[in-house]
Design a protein around this motif. Structure first.
Motif, PDB file in Angstrom:
ATOM      1  N   TYR A  92       0.803  -1.225   0.000  1.00 42.98           N
ATOM      2  CA  TYR A  92       0.000   0.000   0.000  1.00 42.98           C
ATOM      3  C   TYR A  92       0.833   1.271   0.000  1.00 42.98           C
ATOM      4  N   GLY A  93       2.145   1.121  -0.050  1.00 41.63           N
ATOM      5  CA  GLY A  93       3.008   2.306  -0.095  1.00 41.63           C
ATOM      6  C   GLY A  93       3.039   3.092   1.203  1.00 41.63           C
ATOM      7  N   ILE A  94       2.652   2.448   2.319  1.00 41.61           N
ATOM      8  CA  ILE A  94       2.718   3.149   3.616  1.00 41.61           C
ATOM      9  C   ILE A  94       4.182   3.327   4.010  1.00 41.61           C
ATOM     10  N   PHE A  95       4.509   4.489   4.563  1.00 43.95           N
ATOM     11  CA  PHE A  95       5.870   4.731   5.064  1.00 43.95           C
ATOM     12  C   PHE A  95       5.988   3.980   6.395  1.00 43.95           C
ATOM     13  N   ALA A  96       6.311   2.698   6.305  1.00 46.50           N
ATOM     14  CA  ALA A  96       6.341   1.843   7.495  1.00 46.50           C
ATOM     15  C   ALA A  96       7.746   1.294   7.703  1.00 46.50           C
ATOM     16  N   CYS A  97       8.279   1.481   8.912  1.00 43.96           N
ATOM     17  CA  CYS A  97       9.635   1.020   9.247  1.00 43.96           C
ATOM     18  C   CYS A  97       9.552   0.002  10.378  1.00 43.96           C
TER      19      CYS A  97
END
Ligand code: NDP
Ligand code: GDR
Length: 325
Positions: free
Chosen positions: A168-173
């Motif tokens: 989903y292109g979430i900025f997830a780290c």
């Protein structure tokens, strides 16, 4: 420009307290998620409580998470809440899976539904995912082999974070943090258990300390250093996963020796091994390579192992002053 808004789940825990204070210093408006309890557990954030915005929600309740994201409209979400004690995960494997594993999906879904792709997400992953280690030191590329229901749940949380980033292109780290400790560490974890016992024995409040596997080795760092790495991950141009560690390992035995030295006592005269405290499957050794965090984030640990032990023992000595047996 308006102050950035951060939301911390698990704000009442060790890391939540250090992170909340750090983000306030950086000028953030800080929101914390707390679960309902008949008695509040806000001791760790007591000194900054009036600067925090606290909201009731629970990792088990999807609607409460959706409402929380909607109400707070955060720029950054730090998902620190979890059932984090490994022995409890053997006693309550299903609940641990719900909190520590599926809870991550619930947070990510709430972000996806309410916040679109604008929110940056940090997941508190763990070196426990390496478990029965495949190589040493462990890096972001080392395969996982978790050894407890907690480690398995964290592995799920790690991969669902990667999956939501890719899908989903979430900025997830995902921060793969090795053990980090402090005077705010829960009393059941081995470092704090030892530091507190050394202080109490010194003050004549107890005589004996029961421990399990003294040979277990961990890469122990200071929580105050580690929360900065969490924040740095969310300030990059691209989301990614990072190991955060000191690169040095020590045994439980060494920790006990140093802690008792600090109060002028011989640890062998007070520590008793209790077989009941052994785990069904333990993680015998962990040691991380934080080279990527150093290169990309410019992160380095500041507090050494002997300094950490001294910091913890001294804090417990001060707490024990004037305590009644
Ligand atoms: P703590 O156990 O100190 O804190 C856990 C927090 O999670 C508490 O605030 C607790 O709230 C909250 N929580 C638990 N269950 C729920 C729930 N169902 N809904 C809402 N909140 C909940 O952990 P740490 O601060 O040490 O660790 C922070 C995170 O980092 C955890 O996810 C842990 O697994 C992970 N981690 C920790 C490492 C370490 O060495 N400390 C290393 C690697 C990863 P309450 O006060 O109500 O109990
Ligand atoms: P850990 O931390 O399981 O690594 O998880 P803990 O301090 O509980 O145990 C470390 C090692 O010490 C051995 N040990 C004992 N442990 C406890 N708690 N009590 C004892 O009496 C004792 N005696 C020996 C254990 O067997 C183990 O090998 C922590 C948590 O913060 C997780 O949430 C986090 O993900 C990991 O660190 C990285």
């Amino acid at each position: 420009m308006a102050n950035p808004i951060a939301l911390i789940t698990g704000v009442t825990g060790q890391d939540g307290a250090y992170l909340a204070k750090f983000l306030l210093e950086q000028g953030y408006q800080v929101h914390g998620m707390v679960r309902r309890s008949s008695t509040e557990s806000f001791e760790r954030i007591a000194d900054v409580r009036d600067q925090l915005h606290l909201h009731q929600a629970d990792l088990l309740d999807q609607l409460s998470l959706v409402r929380l994201i909607d109400e707070t409209q955060p720029n950054e979400v730090y998902n620190l809440a979890a059932q984090s004690f490994v022995p409890t995960s053997f006693e309550q494997p299903l609940l641990t899976g719900e909190f520590t594993g599926l809870g991550v999906t619930r947070m990510l879904e709430a972000i996806r539904q309410v916040g679109g792709n604008g929110i940056r997400f940090y997941q508190a992953s763990s070196s426990e995912m390496f478990g029965s280690v495949r190589e040493e030191p462990q890096t972001e590329a080392t395969p996982f082999w978790p050894r407890s229901p907690y480690g398995v749940a964290k592995t799920y949380g790690h991969w669902i974070t990667v999956n939501y980033r890719e899908s989903y292109g979430i900025f997830a780290c995902s921060g793969i943090l090795f053990n980090h400790e402090s005077p705010l560490r829960g009393k059941e974890f081995v470092t704090r258990k030892i530091a507190l016992a050394a202080a109490r024995i010194k003050h004549g409040l107890q005589d004996e300390l029961q421990l399990g596997n003294l040979d277990a080795q961990r890469d122990w760092g200071f929580a105050g250093d580690y929360v900065k790495a969490m924040w740095l991950m969310l300030q990059q141009d691209e989301p990614d996963d990072y190991v955060v560690a000191t690169g040095r390992k020590h045994s439980v035995r060494e920790f006990a020796e140093l802690a008792f030295d600090r109060v002028g006592l011989d640890w062998t005269k007070h520590v008793v091994v209790d077989a009941e405290l052994y785990r069904p499957a333990d993680v015998h050794t962990l040691c991380g390579d934080a080279g990527k965090a150093q290169r990309v984030l410019g992160w380095r640990p500041q507090v050494s192992f002997p300094e950490l032990v001294a910091l913890m023992v001294d804090a417990d000595l001060a707490r024990c002053q004037g305590a009644q047996p």
